[in-house]
Structures are given as structure tokens and as C-alpha cells.
Design a protein around this motif. Sequence first.
Motif, short mmCIF file in Angstrom:
data_model
loop_
_atom_site.label_atom_id
_atom_site.label_comp_id
_atom_site.label_asym_id
_atom_site.label_seq_id
_atom_site.Cartn_x
_atom_site.Cartn_y
_atom_site.Cartn_z
N ASN A 1 -14.87 27.37 -133.24
CA ASN A 1 -14.99 26.28 -134.24
C ASN A 1 -16.23 25.65 -134.19
O ASN A 1 -16.48 24.60 -134.77
CB ASN A 1 -13.86 25.19 -134.07
CG ASN A 1 -13.69 24.88 -132.69
OD1 ASN A 1 -13.83 25.38 -131.60
ND2 ASN A 1 -13.23 23.43 -132.51
N ASP A 2 -17.12 26.16 -133.42
CA ASP A 2 -18.53 25.90 -133.49
C ASP A 2 -19.39 26.66 -134.60
O ASP A 2 -19.65 27.97 -134.17
CB ASP A 2 -19.20 25.89 -131.91
CG ASP A 2 -20.63 25.37 -132.11
OD1 ASP A 2 -21.48 25.84 -132.98
OD2 ASP A 2 -21.01 24.69 -131.25
N PRO A 3 -19.73 26.33 -135.54
CA PRO A 3 -20.61 27.26 -136.56
C PRO A 3 -21.58 28.07 -135.89
O PRO A 3 -21.75 29.13 -136.23
CB PRO A 3 -21.19 26.35 -137.45
CG PRO A 3 -20.12 25.22 -137.73
CD PRO A 3 -19.71 25.12 -136.26
N ASN A 4 -22.37 27.36 -135.01
CA ASN A 4 -23.62 28.09 -134.28
C ASN A 4 -22.86 29.22 -133.31
O ASN A 4 -23.72 30.37 -133.42
CB ASN A 4 -24.59 27.17 -133.44
CG ASN A 4 -25.34 26.17 -134.56
OD1 ASN A 4 -25.43 26.68 -135.66
ND2 ASN A 4 -25.13 25.08 -133.89
N ASP A 5 -22.16 29.16 -132.59
CA ASP A 5 -21.36 30.06 -131.85
C ASP A 5 -20.85 31.29 -132.56
O ASP A 5 -20.98 32.39 -132.27
CB ASP A 5 -20.29 29.43 -130.96
CG ASP A 5 -20.77 28.98 -129.68
OD1 ASP A 5 -22.13 28.72 -129.27
OD2 ASP A 5 -19.91 28.52 -128.82
N LEU A 6 -19.94 30.79 -133.76
CA LEU A 6 -19.72 31.89 -134.41
C LEU A 6 -20.82 32.65 -135.30
O LEU A 6 -20.43 34.06 -135.36
CB LEU A 6 -18.72 31.15 -135.83
CG LEU A 6 -17.85 32.19 -136.66
CD1 LEU A 6 -16.87 32.82 -135.90
CD2 LEU A 6 -17.01 31.20 -137.70
N MET B 1 -12.15 24.10 -137.91
CA MET B 1 -11.49 25.23 -137.36
C MET B 1 -11.88 26.42 -138.18
O MET B 1 -11.47 26.12 -139.62
CB MET B 1 -9.93 24.90 -136.94
CG MET B 1 -9.58 26.15 -136.23
SD MET B 1 -10.58 26.38 -134.69
CE MET B 1 -9.60 27.07 -133.82
N ILE B 2 -11.78 27.41 -137.63
CA ILE B 2 -12.01 28.86 -138.60
C ILE B 2 -10.39 29.00 -139.04
O ILE B 2 -9.56 28.71 -138.47
CB ILE B 2 -12.41 30.16 -137.98
CG1 ILE B 2 -11.51 30.33 -136.69
CG2 ILE B 2 -14.07 29.55 -137.26
CD1 ILE B 2 -12.11 31.60 -136.09
N SER B 3 -10.55 29.63 -140.18
CA SER B 3 -8.96 30.18 -140.61
C SER B 3 -8.76 31.47 -140.02
O SER B 3 -9.34 31.92 -139.34
CB SER B 3 -9.14 30.71 -142.30
OG SER B 3 -10.29 31.75 -142.41
N ASN B 4 -7.39 31.59 -140.15
CA ASN B 4 -6.76 32.83 -139.62
C ASN B 4 -7.23 34.26 -139.92
O ASN B 4 -7.49 34.98 -139.37
CB ASN B 4 -5.52 32.92 -139.45
CG ASN B 4 -4.47 33.05 -140.64
OD1 ASN B 4 -5.01 33.28 -141.77
ND2 ASN B 4 -3.37 32.73 -140.40
N GLU B 5 -7.78 33.94 -141.44
CA GLU B 5 -8.62 35.35 -141.98
C GLU B 5 -9.74 35.37 -140.95
O GLU B 5 -10.13 36.72 -140.81
CB GLU B 5 -8.80 34.95 -143.24
CG GLU B 5 -7.53 35.06 -144.11
CD GLU B 5 -6.72 33.75 -144.23
OE1 GLU B 5 -7.33 33.06 -143.94
OE2 GLU B 5 -5.70 33.69 -144.58
N ARG C 1 -2.92 23.45 -136.60
CA ARG C 1 -3.03 22.52 -135.37
C ARG C 1 -3.94 23.12 -134.28
O ARG C 1 -4.24 22.25 -133.26
CB ARG C 1 -1.49 22.44 -135.00
CG ARG C 1 -0.55 21.75 -135.77
CD ARG C 1 1.04 21.77 -135.22
NE ARG C 1 0.87 21.53 -133.57
CZ ARG C 1 1.62 22.17 -132.91
NH1 ARG C 1 2.44 23.40 -133.29
NH2 ARG C 1 1.51 21.99 -131.60
N ILE C 2 -4.42 24.12 -134.31
CA ILE C 2 -5.32 24.80 -133.39
C ILE C 2 -6.47 23.93 -133.33
O ILE C 2 -7.17 23.67 -134.24
CB ILE C 2 -5.61 26.28 -133.30
CG1 ILE C 2 -4.39 27.12 -133.45
CG2 ILE C 2 -6.63 26.64 -132.44
CD1 ILE C 2 -4.41 28.44 -133.71
N GLN C 3 -6.79 23.35 -131.98
CA GLN C 3 -7.94 22.57 -131.79
C GLN C 3 -9.26 23.31 -131.40
O GLN C 3 -10.40 22.67 -131.49
CB GLN C 3 -7.92 21.44 -130.75
CG GLN C 3 -6.70 20.36 -131.10
CD GLN C 3 -6.89 19.63 -132.27
OE1 GLN C 3 -8.16 19.09 -132.20
NE2 GLN C 3 -6.09 19.69 -133.32
N GLY C 4 -9.05 24.46 -131.11
CA GLY C 4 -10.15 25.16 -130.65
C GLY C 4 -9.81 26.82 -130.02
O GLY C 4 -8.71 27.13 -129.42
#
Length: 108
Positions: A93-98, A1-5, A80-83
Amino acid sequence: MISNEEFEEIYNLIPGEPEFELWFDEDGPTYMIIKYADCVTFQRCGNGPHGSGEFEYPSLDALLGADLIDELNLRRDWSRIQGIIASDSWLLNDPNDLQHLKQHHHRN
């Protein structure tokens, strides 16, 4: 998951009024963060008694630190965020999409 930053970077990168749908588990409710020009809102998604309506905050920072519906606090509960889906298009949370999202918005 990505960080909040990283999320804050994406939030600031996308113009207009993007929507960010997020969830904490597969069977639980989904939530929505909506960026507006002068505020940001948070809500539990759903119709009728399942949805919460929008709660307004003056900034993303204020929303992230606030005690929200369903006893959530995004700063405290971020891990705790899953997506997170940005604008119905990119799963954060998908590196390609990001990567595609960043490339798309850096171009515009």
C-alpha cells in the motif's frame, strides 16, 4: 490500498514461493498467503493456539473467493485490509514500494 486485481498482478509477477503478510487492523491478527508452484495457502500467523496452520487452495482465485478462517472472505473483505507486505520487503500500500517491486521483477 491496492486493489485485489493489482494484488493478483503482483502475485503472478513474483517468482518462487513469495509470502504475503496482511492485516485488517493494528491490534488484530496477521495472515499469510503463500504462493507455491501447485497451490496457494492461507493461514493466521502466530505460534501455538494463535496460529492456524496452512489451509490449501488450488489457485489464488479459489482462495480469494473462499470463506476463510475468522469468518474472512478476501473478495468481500478486501477493502478492510490495512496493509500487505510482500516477501518481507515491500509494503504494497506504499506507492514507492509497489513501483520498486514491479521494476525489480520486470527486470529479472
